[in-house]
Design a protein around this motif. Structure first.
Motif, mmCIF file in Angstrom:
data_model
loop_
_atom_site.group_PDB
_atom_site.id
_atom_site.type_symbol
_atom_site.label_atom_id
_atom_site.label_comp_id
_atom_site.label_asym_id
_atom_site.label_seq_id
_atom_site.Cartn_x
_atom_site.Cartn_y
_atom_site.Cartn_z
ATOM 1 N N VAL A 183 0.834 -1.203 0.000
ATOM 2 C CA VAL A 183 0.000 0.000 0.000
ATOM 3 C C VAL A 183 0.872 1.257 0.000
ATOM 4 O O VAL A 183 0.579 2.240 -0.669
ATOM 5 C CB VAL A 183 -0.950 0.007 1.227
ATOM 6 N N SER A 184 1.959 1.234 0.788
ATOM 7 C CA SER A 184 2.825 2.405 0.922
ATOM 8 C C SER A 184 4.229 1.961 1.298
ATOM 9 O O SER A 184 4.438 1.444 2.395
ATOM 10 C CB SER A 184 2.278 3.341 2.006
ATOM 11 N N ASN A 185 5.186 2.203 0.407
ATOM 12 C CA ASN A 185 6.559 1.800 0.732
ATOM 13 C C ASN A 185 7.325 2.895 1.469
ATOM 14 O O ASN A 185 8.490 2.750 1.766
ATOM 15 C CB ASN A 185 7.312 1.347 -0.526
ATOM 16 N N PRO A 245 5.330 11.434 17.897
ATOM 17 C CA PRO A 245 4.315 10.390 17.981
ATOM 18 C C PRO A 245 4.128 9.703 16.631
ATOM 19 O O PRO A 245 4.385 10.297 15.592
ATOM 20 C CB PRO A 245 3.047 11.156 18.369
ATOM 21 N N PRO A 246 3.679 8.443 16.655
ATOM 22 C CA PRO A 246 3.335 7.807 15.384
ATOM 23 C C PRO A 246 2.088 8.486 14.805
ATOM 24 O O PRO A 246 1.340 9.144 15.538
ATOM 25 C CB PRO A 246 3.028 6.358 15.791
ATOM 26 N N ASP A 247 1.875 8.317 13.513
ATOM 27 C CA ASP A 247 0.672 8.867 12.892
ATOM 28 C C ASP A 247 -0.567 8.092 13.323
ATOM 29 O O ASP A 247 -1.668 8.648 13.394
ATOM 30 C CB ASP A 247 0.806 8.838 11.369
ATOM 31 N N VAL A 248 -0.394 6.815 13.609
ATOM 32 C CA VAL A 248 -1.514 5.980 14.040
ATOM 33 C C VAL A 248 -0.965 4.732 14.738
ATOM 34 O O VAL A 248 0.133 4.268 14.429
ATOM 35 C CB VAL A 248 -2.435 5.603 12.849
ATOM 36 N N LEU A 289 -4.599 4.865 6.417
ATOM 37 C CA LEU A 289 -3.535 5.773 5.976
ATOM 38 C C LEU A 289 -4.097 6.996 5.254
ATOM 39 O O LEU A 289 -3.524 8.078 5.323
ATOM 40 C CB LEU A 289 -2.540 5.055 5.064
ATOM 41 N N ASP A 290 -5.220 6.818 4.567
ATOM 42 C CA ASP A 290 -5.837 7.923 3.826
ATOM 43 C C ASP A 290 -6.699 8.833 4.700
ATOM 44 O O ASP A 290 -7.155 9.878 4.237
ATOM 45 C CB ASP A 290 -6.698 7.386 2.676
ATOM 46 N N THR A 291 -6.916 8.445 5.941
ATOM 47 C CA THR A 291 -7.745 9.264 6.839
ATOM 48 C C THR A 291 -7.017 10.556 7.186
ATOM 49 O O THR A 291 -5.853 10.536 7.576
ATOM 50 C CB THR A 291 -8.078 8.488 8.136
ATOM 51 N N ASP A 292 -7.708 11.656 7.044
ATOM 52 C CA ASP A 292 -7.166 12.955 7.458
ATOM 53 C C ASP A 292 -7.532 13.131 8.931
ATOM 54 O O ASP A 292 -8.628 13.542 9.272
ATOM 55 C CB ASP A 292 -7.777 14.069 6.602
ATOM 56 N N TRP A 293 -6.587 12.796 9.791
ATOM 57 C CA TRP A 293 -6.873 12.794 11.232
ATOM 58 C C TRP A 293 -7.153 14.190 11.755
ATOM 59 O O TRP A 293 -7.801 14.349 12.783
ATOM 60 C CB TRP A 293 -5.729 12.127 12.001
ATOM 61 N N ALA A 294 -6.689 15.212 11.071
ATOM 62 C CA ALA A 294 -6.974 16.591 11.504
ATOM 63 C C ALA A 294 -8.465 16.903 11.342
ATOM 64 O O ALA A 294 -9.017 17.706 12.092
ATOM 65 C CB ALA A 294 -6.140 17.579 10.704
ATOM 66 N N LYS A 295 -9.108 16.255 10.373
ATOM 67 C CA LYS A 295 -10.524 16.505 10.135
ATOM 68 C C LYS A 295 -11.421 15.428 10.722
ATOM 69 O O LYS A 295 -12.624 15.613 10.835
ATOM 70 C CB LYS A 295 -10.794 16.592 8.622
#
Length: 149
Positions: free
Chosen positions: A29-31, A55-58, A129-135
């Motif tokens: 999905v993402s390298n 921090p990790p992104d998720v 991964l595509d989730t915009d956590w800010a929104k």
């Protein structure tokens, strides 16, 4: 010269095969995503204490782990000021309604039932991964919380 990873993910899961499958799916999905794994909740908390910040992104968090389970980890993450805003995705084989409700009430951002196929696992990882956590709502409505692939 190596490029900085686009995202950083922590995965806490005591099943070595699940960790390998997750890593393989993530690479497809993402390298450019860095993955750090913990074999149980105690390892995850040690990883958090030694690597955060940044921090990790998720965090993908299995519920059924030895020594410290995913629910205990979620509580500790949400009760630690430096970690409380890190997105946490419960990633488990369980689909018991009461457990889904419990982790929702305690601040998990998504609950994803572990998919039964590799393509569906890639789809689940890509969605996160595509989730915009800010929104993204930090307290998602129950109908936007549980995903089964």
């Amino acid at each position: 010269m190596s490029q900085k990873p686009n995202k950083s993910i922590f995965l806490a899961d005591d099943d070595a095969d699940d960790c390998m499958l997750f890593e393989d799916a993530l690479r497809e999905v993402s390298n450019s995503t860095e993955l750090l794994t913990a074999n149980d909740g105690v390892e995850l908390m040690n990883l958090m204490e030694t690597t955060v910040p940044p921090p990790p992104d998720v965090i993908f968090l299995d519920l059924n782990m030895p020594r410290k389970n995913g629910f205990e980890c979620l509580e500790q993450i949400r009760n630690t000021k430096a970690w409380e805003s890190i997105p946490v995705v419960i990633f488990s084989t369980t689909s018991q309604e009461e457990m889904v409700k419990k982790v929702h009430a305690h601040g998990a951002n998504f609950f994803i039932r572990k998919p039964g196929s590799f393509p569906k696992l890639k789809q689940a990882i890509k969605q996160v991964l595509d989730t915009d956590w800010a929104k993204h709502s930090w307290k998602p409505a129950a109908e936007n919380f549980y995903y089964q692939y």
